[in-house]
Design a protein around this motif. Sequence first.
Motif, PDB file in Angstrom:
ATOM      1  N   MET A  24      52.903   7.862 -47.317  1.00  0.00           N
ATOM      2  CA  MET A  24      51.715   8.515 -47.883  1.00  0.00           C
ATOM      3  C   MET A  24      51.892  10.032 -47.844  1.00  0.00           C
ATOM      4  O   MET A  24      52.302  10.593 -46.844  1.00  0.00           O
ATOM      5  CB  MET A  24      50.462   8.128 -47.076  1.00  0.00           C
ATOM      6  CG  MET A  24      49.169   8.726 -47.617  1.00  0.00           C
ATOM      7  SD  MET A  24      47.717   8.407 -46.562  1.00  0.00           S
ATOM      8  CE  MET A  24      47.558   6.637 -46.741  1.00  0.00           C
ATOM      9  N   ARG A  25      51.609  10.663 -48.970  1.00  0.00           N
ATOM     10  CA  ARG A  25      51.666  12.124 -49.045  1.00  0.00           C
ATOM     11  C   ARG A  25      50.295  12.670 -48.680  1.00  0.00           C
ATOM     12  O   ARG A  25      49.320  12.483 -49.404  1.00  0.00           O
ATOM     13  CB  ARG A  25      52.069  12.566 -50.449  1.00  0.00           C
ATOM     14  CG  ARG A  25      52.117  14.073 -50.642  1.00  0.00           C
ATOM     15  CD  ARG A  25      52.687  14.418 -52.020  1.00  0.00           C
ATOM     16  NE  ARG A  25      52.686  15.852 -52.237  1.00  0.00           N
ATOM     17  CZ  ARG A  25      51.780  16.501 -52.973  1.00  0.00           C
ATOM     18  NH1 ARG A  25      50.792  15.833 -53.555  1.00  0.00           N
ATOM     19  NH2 ARG A  25      51.836  17.806 -53.115  1.00  0.00           N
ATOM     20  N   LEU A  26      50.226  13.331 -47.542  1.00  0.00           N
ATOM     21  CA  LEU A  26      48.967  13.861 -47.041  1.00  0.00           C
ATOM     22  C   LEU A  26      48.874  15.356 -47.328  1.00  0.00           C
ATOM     23  O   LEU A  26      49.859  16.082 -47.200  1.00  0.00           O
ATOM     24  CB  LEU A  26      48.845  13.620 -45.538  1.00  0.00           C
ATOM     25  CG  LEU A  26      48.922  12.162 -45.086  1.00  0.00           C
ATOM     26  CD1 LEU A  26      49.002  12.087 -43.563  1.00  0.00           C
ATOM     27  CD2 LEU A  26      47.711  11.387 -45.587  1.00  0.00           C
ATOM     28  N   ILE A  27      47.684  15.799 -47.715  1.00  0.00           N
ATOM     29  CA  ILE A  27      47.439  17.215 -47.965  1.00  0.00           C
ATOM     30  C   ILE A  27      46.330  17.673 -47.026  1.00  0.00           C
ATOM     31  O   ILE A  27      45.163  17.336 -47.212  1.00  0.00           O
ATOM     32  CB  ILE A  27      47.008  17.478 -49.428  1.00  0.00           C
ATOM     33  CG1 ILE A  27      48.004  16.878 -50.416  1.00  0.00           C
ATOM     34  CG2 ILE A  27      46.834  18.982 -49.646  1.00  0.00           C
ATOM     35  CD1 ILE A  27      49.360  17.526 -50.401  1.00  0.00           C
ATOM     36  N   MET A  28      46.712  18.413 -45.975  1.00  0.00           N
ATOM     37  CA  MET A  28      45.721  18.999 -45.077  1.00  0.00           C
ATOM     38  C   MET A  28      45.077  20.185 -45.792  1.00  0.00           C
ATOM     39  O   MET A  28      45.783  21.043 -46.345  1.00  0.00           O
ATOM     40  CB  MET A  28      46.394  19.467 -43.785  1.00  0.00           C
ATOM     41  CG  MET A  28      47.291  18.415 -43.135  1.00  0.00           C
ATOM     42  SD  MET A  28      46.358  16.984 -42.575  1.00  0.00           S
ATOM     43  CE  MET A  28      47.658  15.715 -42.593  1.00  0.00           C
ATOM     44  N   LEU A  29      43.764  20.260 -45.786  1.00  0.00           N
ATOM     45  CA  LEU A  29      43.100  21.269 -46.607  1.00  0.00           C
ATOM     46  C   LEU A  29      41.951  21.934 -45.866  1.00  0.00           C
ATOM     47  O   LEU A  29      41.223  21.296 -45.099  1.00  0.00           O
ATOM     48  CB  LEU A  29      42.574  20.624 -47.897  1.00  0.00           C
ATOM     49  CG  LEU A  29      41.965  21.564 -48.935  1.00  0.00           C
ATOM     50  CD1 LEU A  29      42.343  21.110 -50.336  1.00  0.00           C
ATOM     51  CD2 LEU A  29      40.447  21.624 -48.811  1.00  0.00           C
ATOM     52  N   ASP A  30      41.796  23.233 -46.122  1.00  0.00           N
ATOM     53  CA  ASP A  30      40.681  23.977 -45.542  1.00  0.00           C
ATOM     54  C   ASP A  30      40.312  25.120 -46.485  1.00  0.00           C
ATOM     55  O   ASP A  30      41.152  25.616 -47.247  1.00  0.00           O
ATOM     56  CB  ASP A  30      41.051  24.541 -44.170  1.00  0.00           C
ATOM     57  CG  ASP A  30      39.862  25.196 -43.491  1.00  0.00           C
ATOM     58  OD1 ASP A  30      38.845  24.509 -43.287  1.00  0.00           O
ATOM     59  OD2 ASP A  30      39.937  26.384 -43.166  1.00  0.00           O
ATOM     60  N   THR A  31      39.053  25.528 -46.440  1.00  0.00           N
ATOM     61  CA  THR A  31      38.594  26.664 -47.232  1.00  0.00           C
ATOM     62  C   THR A  31      37.804  27.623 -46.356  1.00  0.00           C
ATOM     63  O   THR A  31      37.295  27.237 -45.302  1.00  0.00           O
ATOM     64  CB  THR A  31      37.680  26.215 -48.393  1.00  0.00           C
ATOM     65  OG1 THR A  31      36.475  25.648 -47.843  1.00  0.00           O
ATOM     66  CG2 THR A  31      38.367  25.193 -49.277  1.00  0.00           C
TER      67      THR A  31
END
Length: 242
Positions: free
Chosen positions: A1-8
Motif C-alpha cells: 500500500m502506498r501511504l501518503i502522510m499529510l498535514d496542513t
Amino acid sequence: MRLIMLDTETTGLSPQQGDRMVEIGAVEVCNRDMRQTRTFHQYINPGRKIPAEVVRIHGIDDARVKDEPRFSAIAQDFLDFIQGGTLVIHNAPFDLGFIMNELEACGMPNIHDMPVIDTLVMAKKQFPRQRNNLDALCDRFEIARGHRELHGALLDSELLGEVYLAMTGGKQFSLGMDTGVKPASEYVQLASAQRERSEQRETAQLMRRPAINIREEDKVRHQTLMQRIAKESNEHVLWREG
C-alpha cells in the motif's frame, strides 16, 4: 500500500468562514519504510491576513507567504503526488475540509473517493481517555521531536509517518489492525454536495406524496370541457392523434 502522510497549516479553523491553507506537506511511505521517501511541500499565499494568534502556533506570517503561489497554481502538482495513494491524516476532517474546499473553489477534480485513514480515530480506540494529539503520541512511542519548536506541515507529516507505523506494528503490519479506511467524502461534506442531497430529498418527498383524490363531479366537468374543445376544433385535438 502506498501511504501518503499529510498535514496542513492554515489561517484558522474554518474554510467555511474564509480561512485558507498557508502550507501543505505530504510524505510518501512505501513498503512501510521511512528511509526512502518522496515528499511534497509548498507554502501557499492564502490571499488574506494570517492572525497573530495563529502565527504563534505555526510561525508562518504574511511576509513568509506573500510571494508564494495560490493553491490553484499548485493544485495539479498536489493531486499528481497523492494519486493512487491512501491518505493518512491526524484529525482527517480538519485537513480534508480545507483541501476539498480549495479544490472545489478552483474547479479542480476533487478527492471524494480517495481512501483516508484518520490516525486520531485509531489513537482514541487504542488509547481511550488519554491525550492523543501528535505530540502525545510521539512521546508515547518514544519518537524524537526535539527539533519541533513550531508546527510545520512537512515535519508533522514525517512525525505522523513514524507514529502510524508504530501504531500498526512497526515494520511488520499487524493483520488484526483495523485502520478504518474510509473515502474522503465520509469525513467532509462540501456545501455543493449538501445542496444536492437536499434537492434529492425534496424531490423524493414530492414523489412520495399521495395521489390527489379527484371528486366525481370534477371528473364530469373535465370530460365535458374536453368534449367541447374537441367539437369546436373539428376533432383535431392532440389527445386523439397518433
